[in-house]
Scaffold this active site. Sequence first.
Site, mmCIF file in Angstrom:
data_model
loop_
_atom_site.group_PDB
_atom_site.id
_atom_site.type_symbol
_atom_site.label_atom_id
_atom_site.label_comp_id
_atom_site.label_asym_id
_atom_site.label_seq_id
_atom_site.Cartn_x
_atom_site.Cartn_y
_atom_site.Cartn_z
ATOM 1 N N ASP A 67 6.730 4.606 -3.147
ATOM 2 C CA ASP A 67 5.897 5.799 -3.319
ATOM 3 C C ASP A 67 6.659 7.085 -3.019
ATOM 4 O O ASP A 67 7.777 7.061 -2.482
ATOM 5 C CB ASP A 67 4.644 5.710 -2.427
ATOM 6 C CG ASP A 67 4.945 5.156 -1.028
ATOM 7 O OD1 ASP A 67 6.111 5.188 -0.609
ATOM 8 O OD2 ASP A 67 4.014 4.696 -0.372
ATOM 9 N N ASN A 136 -5.126 2.042 8.276
ATOM 10 C CA ASN A 136 -6.355 1.696 7.550
ATOM 11 C C ASN A 136 -6.129 0.532 6.579
ATOM 12 O O ASN A 136 -6.966 0.286 5.718
ATOM 13 C CB ASN A 136 -6.868 2.936 6.795
ATOM 14 C CG ASN A 136 -5.858 3.443 5.763
ATOM 15 O OD1 ASN A 136 -4.802 2.841 5.568
ATOM 16 N ND2 ASN A 136 -6.193 4.539 5.104
ATOM 17 N N HIS A 138 -3.663 0.293 4.330
ATOM 18 C CA HIS A 138 -3.045 0.605 3.036
ATOM 19 C C HIS A 138 -1.664 -0.033 2.914
ATOM 20 O O HIS A 138 -0.983 -0.280 3.905
ATOM 21 C CB HIS A 138 -3.026 2.118 2.751
ATOM 22 C CG HIS A 138 -2.034 2.931 3.508
ATOM 23 N ND1 HIS A 138 -2.272 4.237 3.891
ATOM 24 C CD2 HIS A 138 -0.769 2.662 3.958
ATOM 25 C CE1 HIS A 138 -1.217 4.708 4.524
ATOM 26 N NE2 HIS A 138 -0.294 3.768 4.578
ATOM 27 N N GLU A 143 -4.872 3.266 -0.895
ATOM 28 C CA GLU A 143 -5.814 3.478 0.192
ATOM 29 C C GLU A 143 -7.040 2.583 0.005
ATOM 30 O O GLU A 143 -7.292 2.093 -1.100
ATOM 31 C CB GLU A 143 -6.262 4.948 0.186
ATOM 32 C CG GLU A 143 -5.110 5.951 0.335
ATOM 33 C CD GLU A 143 -4.632 6.104 1.780
ATOM 34 O OE1 GLU A 143 -4.800 5.161 2.576
ATOM 35 O OE2 GLU A 143 -4.087 7.158 2.114
HETATM 36 C C1 F6R Z 1 5.702 4.093 2.920
HETATM 37 C C2 F6R Z 1 4.470 3.392 2.629
HETATM 38 C C3 F6R Z 1 3.362 3.305 3.625
HETATM 39 C C4 F6R Z 1 3.835 2.985 5.026
HETATM 40 C C5 F6R Z 1 2.651 2.932 5.995
HETATM 41 C C6 F6R Z 1 3.109 2.697 7.421
HETATM 42 O O1 F6R Z 1 6.573 4.023 1.823
HETATM 43 O O2 F6R Z 1 4.346 2.892 1.575
HETATM 44 O O3 F6R Z 1 2.440 2.328 3.201
HETATM 45 O O4 F6R Z 1 4.504 1.765 5.016
HETATM 46 O O5 F6R Z 1 1.941 4.124 5.937
HETATM 47 O O6 F6R Z 1 3.824 3.824 7.842
HETATM 48 P P1 F6R Z 1 4.635 3.827 9.216
HETATM 49 O O7 F6R Z 1 5.718 2.823 9.056
HETATM 50 O O8 F6R Z 1 5.161 5.215 9.339
HETATM 51 O O9 F6R Z 1 3.658 3.442 10.276
#
Ligand code: F6R
Length: 244
Positions: A67, A136, A138, A143
């Site tokens: 992403d 959450n 995701h 989401e």
């Molecule tokens: C990042 C991504 C997100 C993160 C998730 C956890 O490329 O796709 O899904 O993996 O938000 O983020 P952290 O590792 O910062 O807790």
Amino acid sequence: MKIVRARDYDDMSRKVANIISAQVILKPDCVLGLATGSTPIGAYRQLAGWNQKGDCDFSQVSTYNLDEYRGLSHDDPQSYHYFMKTNFFDHVNIDQANTHVPDGSNPDADAACKEYDRIVAAAGYPDLQLLGIGNNGHIGFNEPDDHFSKGTHCVNLTESTIQANSRLFDRIEDVPRQAYTMGVQTIMFAKMIVIAANGSAKAQAVHDMCYGPVTPQCPASILQLHDNVVVVADEAALALCPAE
Ligand code: F6R
């Protein structure tokens, strides 16, 4: 789903790096799906260390990130292009022409997402997809929703995600409100998925991913339907899961 228990963040990072390294050793020209965020930084650092010692060769590897924020240029320090360069690509012997991140600088969301789907499909989808998980549930920026997404698309980030990601920005108003993300279906096309989690903020999401119903309200729960998923999580993230 196979659950690998780690003592703490460093142990989780080494275990994740070991799995990625094994993939690269077994298939030197493999396709890796990569993630940003705090979770994989330790694994990237470990892989860079091994690469510099000559133990893990990325010269034939190609990568596709999950992403990117919409509206940020590639050299914006908050962009995921910049994150990947500074946390990983600049420290290993990968050919940067073989690294790919959705083009958040393209304001034409439809064109940017279609092009990303085209190149991920042309690469044959990742041999190994590395994921983190949102508080959450995701994955990528998919989401909680009333349906599972398919290909790359533009999303409006939820307040919970904006709040969680604001720690990396000076002000919460600076956090982009939209992102381009690989869809859940594309993630499921990966041959193997490694999802890493650490810290108590992830405990509920990790529990729901592994033991809750398969529902788009917890996008990561779809991983229960994939036949080759490894969850690497520390004790705090596994706190709500039954001890195995
Ligand atoms: C990042 C991504 C997100 C993160 C998730 C956890 O490329 O796709 O899904 O993996 O938000 O983020 P952290 O590792 O910062 O807790």
